[in-house]
Design a protein around this motif. Structure first.
Motif, PDB file in Angstrom:
ATOM      1  N   PHE A  97       0.772  -1.132  -0.186  1.00  0.00           N
ATOM      2  CA  PHE A  97       0.371   0.230  -0.047  1.00  0.00           C
ATOM      3  C   PHE A  97       1.197   1.663   0.203  1.00  0.00           C
ATOM      4  CE2 PHE A  97      -4.104  -1.381   0.441  1.00  0.00           C
ATOM      5  CZ  PHE A  97      -4.420  -2.197   0.603  1.00  0.00           C
ATOM      6  N   THR A  98       1.806   1.473  -0.030  1.00  0.00           N
ATOM      7  CA  THR A  98       2.965   2.526   0.370  1.00  0.00           C
ATOM      8  C   THR A  98       4.159   2.082  -0.843  1.00  0.00           C
ATOM      9  OG1 THR A  98       4.861   0.848   1.212  1.00  0.00           O
ATOM     10  CG2 THR A  98       2.748   1.822   2.229  1.00  0.00           C
ATOM     11  N   HIS A  99       4.199   3.962  -0.579  1.00  0.00           N
ATOM     12  CA  HIS A  99       5.271   3.881  -2.065  1.00  0.00           C
ATOM     13  C   HIS A  99       6.729   4.222  -1.583  1.00  0.00           C
ATOM     14  CE1 HIS A  99       4.351   8.136  -1.081  1.00  0.00           C
ATOM     15  NE2 HIS A  99       2.992   7.933  -1.178  1.00  0.00           N
ATOM     16  N   ALA A 100       7.620   4.790  -2.694  1.00  0.00           N
ATOM     17  CA  ALA A 100       9.468   5.786  -2.003  1.00  0.00           C
ATOM     18  C   ALA A 100       8.666   7.019  -0.853  1.00  0.00           C
ATOM     19  CB  ALA A 100       9.736   5.934  -3.094  1.00  0.00           C
ATOM     20  N   GLY A 101       7.505   7.399  -1.235  1.00  0.00           N
ATOM     21  CA  GLY A 101       7.551   8.866  -0.497  1.00  0.00           C
ATOM     22  C   GLY A 101       6.677   8.097   0.997  1.00  0.00           C
ATOM     23  N   THR A 102       6.257   7.744   1.374  1.00  0.00           N
ATOM     24  CA  THR A 102       5.890   6.665   1.903  1.00  0.00           C
ATOM     25  C   THR A 102       5.967   8.017   3.383  1.00  0.00           C
ATOM     26  OG1 THR A 102       3.635   5.387   0.435  1.00  0.00           O
ATOM     27  CG2 THR A 102       3.287   5.469   3.206  1.00  0.00           C
ATOM     28  N   GLY A 103       5.059   7.600   4.814  1.00  0.00           N
ATOM     29  CA  GLY A 103       5.600   8.000   5.550  1.00  0.00           C
ATOM     30  C   GLY A 103       5.393   7.080   6.862  1.00  0.00           C
ATOM     31  N   LEU A 104       5.850   5.916   6.866  1.00  0.00           N
ATOM     32  CA  LEU A 104       6.631   4.846   7.890  1.00  0.00           C
ATOM     33  C   LEU A 104       6.462   5.409   9.345  1.00  0.00           C
ATOM     34  CD1 LEU A 104       6.058   3.437   5.249  1.00  0.00           C
ATOM     35  CD2 LEU A 104       7.728   1.417   6.077  1.00  0.00           C
ATOM     36  N   ILE A 105       5.384   4.620   9.982  1.00  0.00           N
ATOM     37  CA  ILE A 105       5.609   4.610  11.721  1.00  0.00           C
ATOM     38  C   ILE A 105       5.931   3.340  11.674  1.00  0.00           C
ATOM     39  CG2 ILE A 105       4.969   5.159  13.902  1.00  0.00           C
ATOM     40  CD1 ILE A 105       4.080   8.462  11.751  1.00  0.00           C
ATOM     41  N   VAL A 106       6.849   2.439  12.696  1.00  0.00           N
ATOM     42  CA  VAL A 106       6.372   1.433  12.714  1.00  0.00           C
ATOM     43  C   VAL A 106       6.758   1.408  14.048  1.00  0.00           C
ATOM     44  CG1 VAL A 106       7.031  -0.771  12.782  1.00  0.00           C
ATOM     45  CG2 VAL A 106       7.444   0.924  10.715  1.00  0.00           C
ATOM     46  N   SER A 107       5.964   0.522  14.799  1.00  0.00           N
ATOM     47  CA  SER A 107       6.092   0.293  16.628  1.00  0.00           C
ATOM     48  C   SER A 107       7.282  -1.442  16.408  1.00  0.00           C
ATOM     49  CB  SER A 107       5.017  -0.400  16.888  1.00  0.00           C
ATOM     50  OG  SER A 107       4.965  -1.120  18.045  1.00  0.00           O
ATOM     51  N   THR A 108       7.584  -1.061  17.033  1.00  0.00           N
ATOM     52  CA  THR A 108       8.931  -2.547  17.136  1.00  0.00           C
ATOM     53  C   THR A 108       8.508  -3.861  17.806  1.00  0.00           C
ATOM     54  OG1 THR A 108       9.911  -1.402  18.837  1.00  0.00           O
ATOM     55  CG2 THR A 108      10.865  -1.430  16.626  1.00  0.00           C
ATOM     56  N   GLU A 109       7.014  -3.959  18.192  1.00  0.00           N
ATOM     57  CA  GLU A 109       6.369  -4.653  19.130  1.00  0.00           C
ATOM     58  C   GLU A 109       6.655  -5.836  17.638  1.00  0.00           C
ATOM     59  OE1 GLU A 109       3.351  -3.885  21.627  1.00  0.00           O
ATOM     60  OE2 GLU A 109       3.744  -6.200  22.210  1.00  0.00           O
ATOM     61  N   LYS A 110       6.435  -7.060  19.405  1.00  0.00           N
ATOM     62  CA  LYS A 110       6.679  -8.470  17.982  1.00  0.00           C
ATOM     63  C   LYS A 110       6.015  -8.672  19.186  1.00  0.00           C
ATOM     64  CE  LYS A 110      11.589  -8.146  16.829  1.00  0.00           C
ATOM     65  NZ  LYS A 110      12.347  -9.023  16.869  1.00  0.00           N
ATOM     66  N   ILE A 111       4.480  -9.594  17.495  1.00  0.00           N
ATOM     67  CA  ILE A 111       3.563 -10.586  18.190  1.00  0.00           C
ATOM     68  C   ILE A 111       4.178 -11.853  17.235  1.00  0.00           C
ATOM     69  CG2 ILE A 111       1.061 -10.716  18.561  1.00  0.00           C
ATOM     70  CD1 ILE A 111       0.943  -8.350  19.173  1.00  0.00           C
ATOM     71  N   LEU A 112       4.036 -13.180  18.247  1.00  0.00           N
ATOM     72  CA  LEU A 112       4.188 -14.037  17.300  1.00  0.00           C
ATOM     73  C   LEU A 112       2.789 -14.912  16.355  1.00  0.00           C
ATOM     74  CD1 LEU A 112       7.279 -15.791  16.422  1.00  0.00           C
ATOM     75  CD2 LEU A 112       6.397 -16.853  19.151  1.00  0.00           C
ATOM     76  N   PRO A 113       2.447 -15.114  15.401  1.00  0.00           N
ATOM     77  CA  PRO A 113       1.298 -15.520  15.024  1.00  0.00           C
ATOM     78  C   PRO A 113       1.090 -17.067  15.843  1.00  0.00           C
ATOM     79  CG  PRO A 113       2.639 -15.051  13.028  1.00  0.00           C
ATOM     80  CD  PRO A 113       3.906 -14.605  14.453  1.00  0.00           C
TER      81      PRO A 113
END
Lengths: 542, 204
Positions: free
Chosen positions: B92-108
């Motif tokens: 859904f993103t492109h090169a100019g998209t702002g990404l805010i990423v939580s480093t939370e890891k949830i195991l499926p």
């Protein structure tokens, strides 16, 4: 400026019904329709109920309408299958107070067992169907549906889809509620309300005449509108597909249908004549397309658009790009890393995991049912062999038992160990009739009710086994033992065990399976999400 | 979704795992956009996906919004509450998209080990992605309940919606008695944005 509120399509339908002066709301929970009735319950002066199933809900709604008050009946698409029996004949009886049936389809099956397109019901049952494209239309169309219902003396279906029901967009409440005309009172009208063949024949003619009148009304109905534009082609569309079309073709001429049945033939012919090429853009079946082609109009649609799943702006752009009608779609970033899928799962703390562990180990044939517990089919359990429809587990188990030849044909190795697994709400919905059938016909299956005190899958609605009504008021809870006794089960063929005592659960399952008699095992363990929610509410009250 | 001039439509995709509170965060954002006088639409899926599955919420606002869902390659911002989910929704993103990423890891469920190299992959594909440690953020706020509202604060710096609109949206959507605490969390998130290099966003 008018007040604007962000509302889901479901909340907007409830608001529209309230503004239209609805007196009664009835339904059975089902994604994506559930929140309509929950929201309606929050309004003053409206009686609402979770009915035991959709058929009963529609009967309650029709009774209300015949007595002269307005009623709203809500359900998901497969719920209308259950309610189809009263639906078809309610079109014959007509109404007095407005009757609006909200049907929520689920293209892409986000939370459903099939992807049926319920627009076919409008054609088959011969009643009008409205289809909103956003929340504001959902509010307005609900109100309009009541007016159409009373003006044409017919029930009306308001069709939503998951994207309409569960998307939020601004709504402008009218700020008014339509007053009730007079005190509701059922008035005898034998030829209209008692559908013996002699009466029904006359009513069928009335239905056909009404449909013609509705088709004429559709020609000038303001929610069927031509939006002029430019480009060498025209598009006929409705519902959320309209929004996707507008996104991809901001300037194209569009005929947007608010009333999808009956269709405005003259309006369609006029629109088609203005355009060299005509496209019909609709999710699922070629419902509009088939009708339009039957009018002798050349149109395109399902020859290049899918019949399965949801549409989206991206999907339409790609499809129309291949037709040479749009530019290429945007390229998203892509990672080559393989991610493990993240499907929904039975909650880690779900009390009913135990049953699936045991059934998986015993290797019995398990007919499953509709609810969270259907997730028992996924690893690590894989302890479910069928899931078809609400209450289906109880009937299917019987057919399997019969076919495997236990009944009269002697005991074959491994056969006959058949268990039906069903939740409490589903059991009330339509498992009870299956239980009666099993007892009546001498079946020897094991029916396991996973009772978690609520209807968890759809967001914690009370049901006839949970002792509570939609508004939280107490209700008598159906008693399993008395019920089983009334059906004809012996005392020893019924057990109620605690889901948190796995030894007792296992012992009961093994005992019943080896006894090879019709038996009912109720495993009780409240849903952990429901329990947490409850405790929080109690804390707040305390 | 190809928009020009004042017709700019903002597309914000929120991704995560069922139960992480995406619905509240996206409700607040949509309400803030509405309070700022925009048309707004928001879409997500309930039901089965609540049971620990992968979930997204689409929020779009601008002068007139048609589709409730964002088109692939058109998100202005991807706010991801879970590390691996960022990659799942990257198309859904492109090169100019702002990404805010939580480093939370949830195991499926039924997965023994969290896949390796996720963070590196995000850094390679989206060099300007900003990573936030939810535990550190919770500590800064003093309560992990308000982390998602703090993430709305991080968004606020990018979206240029007036502060009063955010305040009204927060007051309307958080549980009674927690509005002030949520507002403080929001401000912490917002100030976090302006004090460190933010994610790039395509210009209006």
């Amino acid at each position: 400026m008018k007040q604007r509120l962000m509302m889901s399509g479901n909340e907007a339908i409830a608001l529209g019904a309230y503004e239209a002066g609805v007196a009664v709301g009835a339904g059975y929970p089902g994604t994506p329709s559930t929140e309509i009735l929950e929201s309606l319950t929050g309004y003053q002066g409206v009686y609402t109920e979770w009915s035991v199933n959709e058929k009963t809900a529609l009967e309650v709604g029709l009774g209300t309408a015949l007595a002269g008050a307005r009623s709203l009946v809500t359900m998901k698409h497969v719920g209308l299958n259950v309610a189809a029996d009263p639906l078809f004949t309610s079109v014959y009886t007509g109404v007095k107070g407005g009757l609006v049936v909200v049907n929520a389809d689920d293209p892409d099956m986000h939370s459903s067992q099939n992807e049926q397109d319920n627009r076919h019901y409008a054609r088959a049952a011969k009643l009008p169907m409205l289809e909103p494209a956003d929340s504001e239309e959902a509010r307005r169309f609900t109100s309009l549906a009541f007016d159409i219902s009373e003006r044409f003396d017919t029930p009306v279906i308001l069709r939503s889809t998951t994207r309409i029901s569960h998307s939020r967009s601004p709504v402008s409440p009218s700020g008014e509620r339509r007053p009730r005309a007079d005190t509701p009172r059922f008035e005898r009208n034998l030829k209209k309300y008692v559908m013996i063949p002699a009466h029904a024949r006359a009513r069928h003619r009335a239905v056909e005449e009404r449909l013609l009148a509705l088709a004429e009304y559709a020609e000038t109905f303001t929610e069927n509108r031509i939006e002029p534009g430019r480009g060498g082609f025209g598009i006929i569309t409705s519902g959320v597909a309209y929004e996707y079309v507008r996104e991809v073709f901001p300037d194209a001429p569009i005929l947007k249908l608010g009333l999808v049945w009956p269709l405005p033939g003259k309006l369609i012919v006029r629109f088609a004549a203005e355009h060299e090429t005509l496209y019909v853009v609709e999710e699922l079946d070629p419902f509009l397309e088939t009708e339009i082609k039957a009018m002798g109009i050349k149109a395109r649609g399902k020859d290049f658009l899918p019949r399965t799943g949801e549409f989206s702006p991206g999907l339409l752009r790609r499809a129309f790009q291949a037709e040479g009608k749009t530019d290429a779609s945007a390229e998203g970033l892509r990672s080559s890393l393989r991610l493990p899928p993240r499907p929904p799962t039975l909650c880690p703390g779900c009390p009913h995991r135990t049953v699936f562990k045991i059934l998986g180990r015993l290797g019995v044939t398990v007919s499953g049912d509709i609810g969270c517990y259907t997730l028992g089919v996924l690893p690590p359990f894989q302890a479910m062999d069928t899931c078809v429809e609400m209450g289906g587990s109880v009937g299917l188990a019987q057919g399997i038992e019969i076919a495997e030849g236990i009944d009269g044909a002697g005991e074959t190795e491994g056969a006959g160990r058949t268990a039906a697994v069903i939740g409490d709400s589903t059991f009330a919905h339509s498992g009870l009739t299956g239980l009666v059938n099993a007892a009546y016909n001498g079946r020897r299956i094991l029916i396991i009710v996973l009772d978690n005190s609520t209807t968890a899958m759809t967001g914690m609605q009370p049901n006839p086994f949970s002792g509570e009504r939609i508004d939280g008021k107490p209700a008598p809870a159906v008693d399993y033992r008395t019920l089983a006794a009334a059906v004809g089960l012996a005392d020893g063929d019924v057990a109620i065990v605690d889901a948190y005592k796995p030894k007792e659960v296992e012992e009961a399952i093994e005992r019943f399976l080896s006894a090879r008699r019709l038996s009912l095992l109720v495993v009780k363990g409240p849903c952990i999400i429901w329990k947490r929610k409850r405790e929080r509410t109690t804390d707040k009250r305390g | 979704m190809q928009s020009t001039g004042q017709e700019k439509i903002w597309n914000i995709l929120m991704a995560g795992v069922g139960g992480q509170g995406i619905i509240l965060a996206s409700d607040v954002l949509a309400a803030a956009a509405l309070a700022a006088g925009f048309d707004a639409k928001k879409s997500e899926i309930h039901g089965m996906s609540q049971r620990g599955g992968s979930v997204t919420s689409h929020v779009r606002f601008g002068r007139t919004v048609h589709s409730p869902v964002i088109e692939e390659g058109c998100a202005d911002v991807l706010l991801s509450l879970e590390l691996m989910e960022t990659l799942r929704w990257l198309p859904f993103t492109h090169a100019g998209t702002g990404l805010i990423v939580s480093t939370e890891k949830i195991l499926p469920a039924n997965v023994a080990e969290y896949p390796a190299g996720i963070e590196e992959e995000i850094r390679t594909l989206a060099p300007r992605a900003r990573f936030l440690d939810p535990a550190a953020l919770a500590e800064k706020i003093g309560d992990k309940k308000y982390v998602n509202v703090a993430l709305c604060g991080v968004l606020a710096d990018i979206l240029e919606l007036p502060e009063t609109a955010w305040r009204r949206a927060i007051d309307a959507h958080v549980p009674g008695g927690t509005a002030d605490a949520n507002w403080r969390a929001f401000c912490i998130g917002r100030d976090l944005s302006s004090s460190c290099p933010g994610p790039g966003v395509s210009s209006r």
